[in-house]
Scaffold this motif. Structure first.
Motif, PDB file in Angstrom:
ATOM      1  N   THR A 484       0.828  -1.220   0.000  1.00 52.35           N
ATOM      2  CA  THR A 484       0.000   0.000   0.000  1.00 52.35           C
ATOM      3  C   THR A 484       0.859   1.266   0.000  1.00 52.35           C
ATOM      4  OG1 THR A 484      -0.152  -0.054   2.426  1.00 52.35           O
ATOM      5  CG2 THR A 484      -1.892  -1.172   1.193  1.00 52.35           C
ATOM      6  N   LEU A 485       2.172   1.104  -0.151  1.00 51.12           N
ATOM      7  CA  LEU A 485       3.054   2.278  -0.211  1.00 51.12           C
ATOM      8  C   LEU A 485       2.739   3.114  -1.458  1.00 51.12           C
ATOM      9  CD1 LEU A 485       6.485   0.684   0.801  1.00 51.12           C
ATOM     10  CD2 LEU A 485       5.128   2.301   2.155  1.00 51.12           C
ATOM     11  N   THR A 486       2.841   4.415  -1.283  1.00 54.72           N
ATOM     12  CA  THR A 486       2.579   5.315  -2.412  1.00 54.72           C
ATOM     13  C   THR A 486       3.872   5.972  -2.885  1.00 54.72           C
ATOM     14  OG1 THR A 486       2.217   7.260  -1.009  1.00 54.72           O
ATOM     15  CG2 THR A 486       0.310   5.829  -1.436  1.00 54.72           C
ATOM     16  N   ARG A 487       3.825   6.510  -4.067  1.00 56.53           N
ATOM     17  CA  ARG A 487       4.991   7.177  -4.635  1.00 56.53           C
ATOM     18  C   ARG A 487       5.403   8.374  -3.775  1.00 56.53           C
ATOM     19  NH1 ARG A 487       6.737  10.722  -8.923  1.00 56.53           N
ATOM     20  NH2 ARG A 487       8.305   9.667 -10.230  1.00 56.53           N
ATOM     21  N   GLN A 489       4.960   8.804  -0.584  1.00 58.85           N
ATOM     22  CA  GLN A 489       5.586   8.358   0.663  1.00 58.85           C
ATOM     23  C   GLN A 489       7.049   7.983   0.444  1.00 58.85           C
ATOM     24  OE1 GLN A 489       2.771   5.204   1.599  1.00 58.85           O
ATOM     25  NE2 GLN A 489       2.064   6.304   3.427  1.00 58.85           N
ATOM     26  N   LEU A 490       7.334   7.256  -0.627  1.00 57.50           N
ATOM     27  CA  LEU A 490       8.695   6.801  -0.886  1.00 57.50           C
ATOM     28  C   LEU A 490       9.619   7.960  -1.227  1.00 57.50           C
ATOM     29  CD1 LEU A 490       8.007   3.520  -2.911  1.00 57.50           C
ATOM     30  CD2 LEU A 490       8.794   3.724  -0.546  1.00 57.50           C
ATOM     31  N   LEU A 491       9.108   8.962  -1.901  1.00 59.20           N
ATOM     32  CA  LEU A 491       9.934  10.106  -2.288  1.00 59.20           C
ATOM     33  C   LEU A 491      10.395  10.923  -1.082  1.00 59.20           C
ATOM     34  CD1 LEU A 491       8.093  11.301  -5.520  1.00 59.20           C
ATOM     35  CD2 LEU A 491      10.423  10.359  -5.362  1.00 59.20           C
ATOM     36  N   THR A 492       9.752  10.736   0.063  1.00 62.17           N
ATOM     37  CA  THR A 492      10.173  11.474   1.258  1.00 62.17           C
ATOM     38  C   THR A 492      11.410  10.855   1.904  1.00 62.17           C
ATOM     39  OG1 THR A 492       8.759  10.169   2.735  1.00 62.17           O
ATOM     40  CG2 THR A 492       7.776  12.125   1.734  1.00 62.17           C
ATOM     41  N   LEU A 493      11.758   9.636   1.487  1.00 61.67           N
ATOM     42  CA  LEU A 493      12.898   8.944   2.095  1.00 61.67           C
ATOM     43  C   LEU A 493      14.212   9.415   1.489  1.00 61.67           C
ATOM     44  CD1 LEU A 493      11.504   5.287   2.183  1.00 61.67           C
ATOM     45  CD2 LEU A 493      11.485   6.983   4.032  1.00 61.67           C
ATOM     46  N   GLU A 494      15.252   9.369   2.310  1.00 61.44           N
ATOM     47  CA  GLU A 494      16.576   9.765   1.845  1.00 61.44           C
ATOM     48  C   GLU A 494      17.056   8.817   0.745  1.00 61.44           C
ATOM     49  OE1 GLU A 494      21.037  10.570   3.754  1.00 61.44           O
ATOM     50  OE2 GLU A 494      19.337  10.000   5.027  1.00 61.44           O
ATOM     51  N   ARG A 495      17.695   9.371  -0.283  1.00 63.02           N
ATOM     52  CA  ARG A 495      18.246   8.628  -1.423  1.00 63.02           C
ATOM     53  C   ARG A 495      17.182   7.849  -2.188  1.00 63.02           C
ATOM     54  NH1 ARG A 495      21.630   7.720   2.677  1.00 63.02           N
ATOM     55  NH2 ARG A 495      20.991   5.538   2.913  1.00 63.02           N
ATOM     56  N   GLY A 497      15.025   8.785  -5.212  1.00 64.31           N
ATOM     57  CA  GLY A 497      14.614   9.686  -6.272  1.00 64.31           C
ATOM     58  C   GLY A 497      13.479   9.092  -7.086  1.00 64.31           C
ATOM     59  N   PRO A 498      13.017   9.808  -8.101  1.00 59.33           N
ATOM     60  CA  PRO A 498      11.895   9.326  -8.925  1.00 59.33           C
ATOM     61  C   PRO A 498      12.165   7.969  -9.577  1.00 59.33           C
ATOM     62  CG  PRO A 498      12.285  11.655  -9.300  1.00 59.33           C
ATOM     63  CD  PRO A 498      13.421  11.176  -8.462  1.00 59.33           C
ATOM     64  N   THR A 499      13.373   7.778 -10.100  1.00 62.59           N
ATOM     65  CA  THR A 499      13.656   6.518 -10.805  1.00 62.59           C
ATOM     66  C   THR A 499      13.674   5.331  -9.853  1.00 62.59           C
ATOM     67  OG1 THR A 499      14.971   7.686 -12.463  1.00 62.59           O
ATOM     68  CG2 THR A 499      15.307   5.311 -12.258  1.00 62.59           C
ATOM     69  N   SER A 500      14.404   5.460  -8.742  1.00 63.81           N
ATOM     70  CA  SER A 500      14.469   4.358  -7.782  1.00 63.81           C
ATOM     71  C   SER A 500      13.106   4.084  -7.156  1.00 63.81           C
ATOM     72  CB  SER A 500      15.507   4.646  -6.701  1.00 63.81           C
ATOM     73  OG  SER A 500      15.230   5.874  -6.048  1.00 63.81           O
ATOM     74  N   THR A 501      12.306   5.143  -6.951  1.00 66.00           N
ATOM     75  CA  THR A 501      10.959   4.964  -6.407  1.00 66.00           C
ATOM     76  C   THR A 501      10.084   4.179  -7.374  1.00 66.00           C
ATOM     77  OG1 THR A 501      11.040   6.971  -5.053  1.00 66.00           O
ATOM     78  CG2 THR A 501       8.861   6.175  -5.703  1.00 66.00           C
ATOM     79  N   ASP A 502      10.115   4.573  -8.644  1.00 60.12           N
ATOM     80  CA  ASP A 502       9.294   3.876  -9.643  1.00 60.12           C
ATOM     81  C   ASP A 502       9.732   2.419  -9.805  1.00 60.12           C
ATOM     82  OD1 ASP A 502       7.852   6.182 -10.041  1.00 60.12           O
ATOM     83  OD2 ASP A 502       8.987   6.819 -11.813  1.00 60.12           O
ATOM     84  N   ASN A 503      11.042   2.185  -9.761  1.00 57.50           N
ATOM     85  CA  ASN A 503      11.544   0.809  -9.876  1.00 57.50           C
ATOM     86  C   ASN A 503      11.080  -0.053  -8.707  1.00 57.50           C
ATOM     87  OD1 ASN A 503      12.863   1.388 -12.267  1.00 57.50           O
ATOM     88  ND2 ASN A 503      14.849   1.726 -11.297  1.00 57.50           N
ATOM     89  N   LEU A 504      11.129   0.524  -7.503  1.00 58.30           N
ATOM     90  CA  LEU A 504      10.704  -0.229  -6.330  1.00 58.30           C
ATOM     91  C   LEU A 504       9.213  -0.520  -6.378  1.00 58.30           C
ATOM     92  CD1 LEU A 504      11.191  -1.542  -3.633  1.00 58.30           C
ATOM     93  CD2 LEU A 504      11.068   0.714  -2.543  1.00 58.30           C
ATOM     94  N   LEU A 505       8.412   0.467  -6.763  1.00 60.86           N
ATOM     95  CA  LEU A 505       6.962   0.252  -6.858  1.00 60.86           C
ATOM     96  C   LEU A 505       6.629  -0.807  -7.909  1.00 60.86           C
ATOM     97  CD1 LEU A 505       5.635   3.916  -6.553  1.00 60.86           C
ATOM     98  CD2 LEU A 505       5.334   2.063  -4.893  1.00 60.86           C
ATOM     99  N   ALA A 506       7.405  -0.829  -9.003  1.00 56.78           N
ATOM    100  CA  ALA A 506       7.185  -1.842 -10.039  1.00 56.78           C
ATOM    101  C   ALA A 506       7.523  -3.235  -9.507  1.00 56.78           C
ATOM    102  CB  ALA A 506       8.027  -1.527 -11.274  1.00 56.78           C
TER     103      ALA A 506
END
Length: 691
Positions: A484-487, A489-495, A497-506
């Motif tokens: 249930t994590l959202t984009r 929420q993840l972008l607020t974490l250190e290190r 970024g948009p690419t790593s966030t999208d990869n993790l969500l995928a």
């Protein structure tokens, strides 16, 4: 033929001799009565060898109760006569001693031995299993060699000893009952949970468990056949059929009947034609000892041909055509430096001994298990103690006992934790194994890291650092919250970024489609692992069916007994909130190709796959489409394709997948004319399942 070694004790006088006899008799009596002897097999052997040495020099002082020259040291009794005596084995301890024994055997029979059978000496309890028309009707211990104890109540509890053979034959199969490393660790946990004292070692655990009738729990054990006794008076046709068969032929026959033999282990029996070949095989088995999932204390060498055995004959205690080449003990003395208290995924608080490094059986040991706080108190362990450390097979090394007579007065009591070492919460001390009051919530990082691992949900990009970030930020309370994590929420974490966030969500989205067996494994239910999770998922097919089952129905899954079933059912009930969140997030809750059991409890059928009915062994490094698959994932793939995965090559193997660096398993498959395919060829066979 017990030969003294440089590590044997030396008996100084007649008083010491009498004390040694008393100690040996008590140890044997305790072992054969309940399996709780304080001496392990090696220590007992060394004591008896010292007694033999004294008696050889002082024949006029031999005590009538001496254990020498007696099967089971004269301690075992029984009221069921054996069809043929069930004898012990004489021992040798070196290549020179074996060569001397082999030469004496060949002089006795008047010719060279045609072939030698070389197989591991399993460290368990000898039993005779009697079959009538293919049905197991009686189990008997070795006893004093002429009669044994009826332990038929254990029928149905021994893996590897089927209740019905593949043929309706009447015969007796002799073998060894033991606990594997995994079974022994489970036995320790179950026994202490029921208020019992920890077993001393796997061998005594097997002996006591085989005889136990009134325990409120059952423990799993394994049977390995080492002998076959046709019964001419009852099944003349079979006796004629097996007449003249050598040892290796008889072992192949009972394996085909469905009985476990060492052929199904990492160290199968092999034949050799020369003493030098025997010695090389002994060295090979000894080198594998530390990797085996069960204990061995030597290697058994037999004249393989029936004619050679008949010519050699037997003595009153041991056959003259077989010998046990005993290996050194796997125990050493070292110092207890400290005790660490670790918290497991389910909140169990486990003590671990920190040791002064010591080499045991080819590896350096720095830690040992201590089971639970009661075990520490019972053994009166102290920091600074000299302790005996025992290791066998894959079992985690454990402390056998402190050497109290070596204490200097500087040793310190072991301090028990007053609060959870992980989170500081209270400790539930109501059972033998202490547990953090927060249970699974105590060790959230470890629990989540396990769930997202390669063999569970396999979520790439969720390493330990990232899991710590998510828990510290309060974004997850269990691994179901990952879905249930959202984009944002993840972008607020250190290190992140948009690419790593999208990869993790995928990667998280992809994990939703994992088979039910992976999801079940990720839950970390006690008593289940990767292979057991696959069995449960294949049997019940859906999470709804698993959650709605009771302990009785859970026992129908292969490998789940009466003590494990209620634990699994109870833990699944406790995990209901997590499972509900997984379902709500759209995580798959079905096992591909499986159908649920019918209303009458009959197991559902798996869809027939390209490997239906085949036993498949994988060896070497995988390449091509299979390159990134772990061995567990390969096993999962085989089972999804309708096959059965195995770790060893035998006559029952249907297919071997041989990758780069395939060694002895490929050689054996070639010898047995088993079909061998490359990783690419195997990938084509299961192509539909790789999509």
């Amino acid at each position: 033929m017990a030969v003294m070694t440089t590590t044997d004790a030396v008996i100084a006088d007649d008083l010491a001799y009498a004390e040694a006899v008393e100690t040996a008799v008590k140890a044997a009596a305790a072992y054969y009565a309940g399996g709780d002897s304080a001496l392990d097999d090696d220590a007992y052997d060394r004591l008896v060898r010292a007694i033999v040495a004294w008696e050889t020099d002082h024949p006029e002082q031999v005590l009538p109760e001496s254990p020498t020259g007696k099967v089971a040291g004269g301690a075992a009794e029984g009221d069921v006569p054996h069809i043929q005596p069930m004898l012990s084995l004489d021992n040798v301890f070196s290549a020179e001693q074996f060569a001397t024994w082999a030469a004496s055997l060949e002089r006795r029979i008047g010719r060279p031995v045609a072939a030698w059978s070389v197989e591991p000496k399993l460290d368990g309890l000898a039993v005779a299993a009697r079959y009538r028309e293919g049905k197991l009707v009686q189990l008997i211990t070795r006893g004093d060699g002429t009669a044994g104890e009826d332990v038929s109540h254990a029928i149905g509890t021994l893996a590897g000893l089927p209740e019905t053979l593949a043929e309706p034959v009447t015969l007796e199969i002799r073998g060894e009952v033991l606990m594997t490393a995994a079974q022994f660790e489970r036995a320790l946990a179950v026994r202490t949970e029921h208020g019992g004292e920890p077993f001393a070692n796997p061998r005594s655990a097997s002996a006591g468990t085989l005889r136990a009738k009134d325990r409120p729990y059952r423990l799993e054990m394994t049977f390995f056949g080492y002998g076959c006794l046709p019964l001419p008076a009852i099944d003349a046709a079979l006796a004629e059929r097996l007449s003249g068969s050598g040892h290796s032929d008889l072992m192949a026959y009972i394996a085909d009947l469905g009985v476990h033999t060492t052929a199904a282990t990492q160290v199968p029996a092999r034949t050799a034609t020369a003493v030098e070949e025997v010695q090389a095989r002994v060295e090979e088995i000894a080198a594998l000892r530390a990797e085996l999932p069960f204990g061995i204390d030597g290697i058994v060498i037999k004249a393989d041909a029936a004619a050679d055995q008949q010519a050699a004959g037997s003595g009153s205690r041991a056959p003259r055509w077989a010998i046990a080449w005993k290996l050194p003990a796997v125990e050493k003395v070292t110092r207890l430096l400290n005790v660490e208290w670790n918290v497991g995924r389910t909140g169990i608080i486990a003590p671990r001994a920190v040791l002064e490094p010591v080499e045991i059986d080819g590896s350096t040991v720095t830690y040992a298990t201590l089971h639970n706080p009661n075990d520490i108190t019972r053994r009166d362990l102290r920091i600074g103690d000299q302790v005996m450390v025992y290791k066998a097979g894959d079992i985690i090394p454990r402390i056998e006992a402190p050497l109290a007579h070596l204490r200097t007065g500087t040793e310190q009591p072991i301090a028990f934790p007053e609060t959870c070492p992980q989170c500081g919460s209270g400790i539930d001390t109501s059972e033998q194994r202490w547990r953090c009051e927060r249970g699974r919530d105590c060790h959230l990082v470890a629990s989540v890291s396990y769930a997202v691992g390669r063999d569970q949900l396999d979520i790439e990009g969720l390493g330990l650092t990232r899991v710590v970030q998510l828990t510290d930020a309060g974004l997850i309370k269990d691994f179901a919250d990952l879905f249930t994590l959202t984009r944002d929420q993840l972008l607020t974490l250190e290190r992140m970024g948009p690419t790593s966030t999208d990869n993790l969500l995928a990667a998280i989205e992809q994990a939703k489609s994992r088979p039910l067996s992976r999801v079940l494994c990720a839950l970390g239910v006690r008593g289940t692992g990767r292979s057991m999770s696959r069995r449960i998922a294949r049997y019940f097919a859906t999470m709804d069916h698993i959650r709605n089952t009771d302990a009785e129905a859970m026992q129908k899954v292969e490998g789940i007994g009466v003590e494990k079933a209620p634990v699994i059912v109870a833990e699944l009930a406790q995990l209901a909130p997590v499972i509900d969140k997984l379902v709500a997030a759209g995580v798959n809750m079905t096992e591909p190709g499986a159908t649920p059991p019918s209303a009458d409890g009959a197991e559902g059928a798996m869809a027939l796959g390209p490997l239906h009915g085949m036993t498949v062994v994988v060896t070497g490094a995988m390449t091509g489409p299979l390159e990134k698959l772990s061995r567990n994932q390969m096993n999962e793939l085989i089972e999804r394709a309708g096959g059965k995965s195995s770790s060893s090559v035998s006559k029952r193997t249907s297919l071997l997948v041989g990758g780069e660096g395939a060694g002895s398993k490929r050689t054996k498959a070639e010898d047995l004319a088993i079909r061998i395919v490359s990783p690419d060829e195997f990938a084509e066979l299961v192509a539909d399942l790789l999509l």
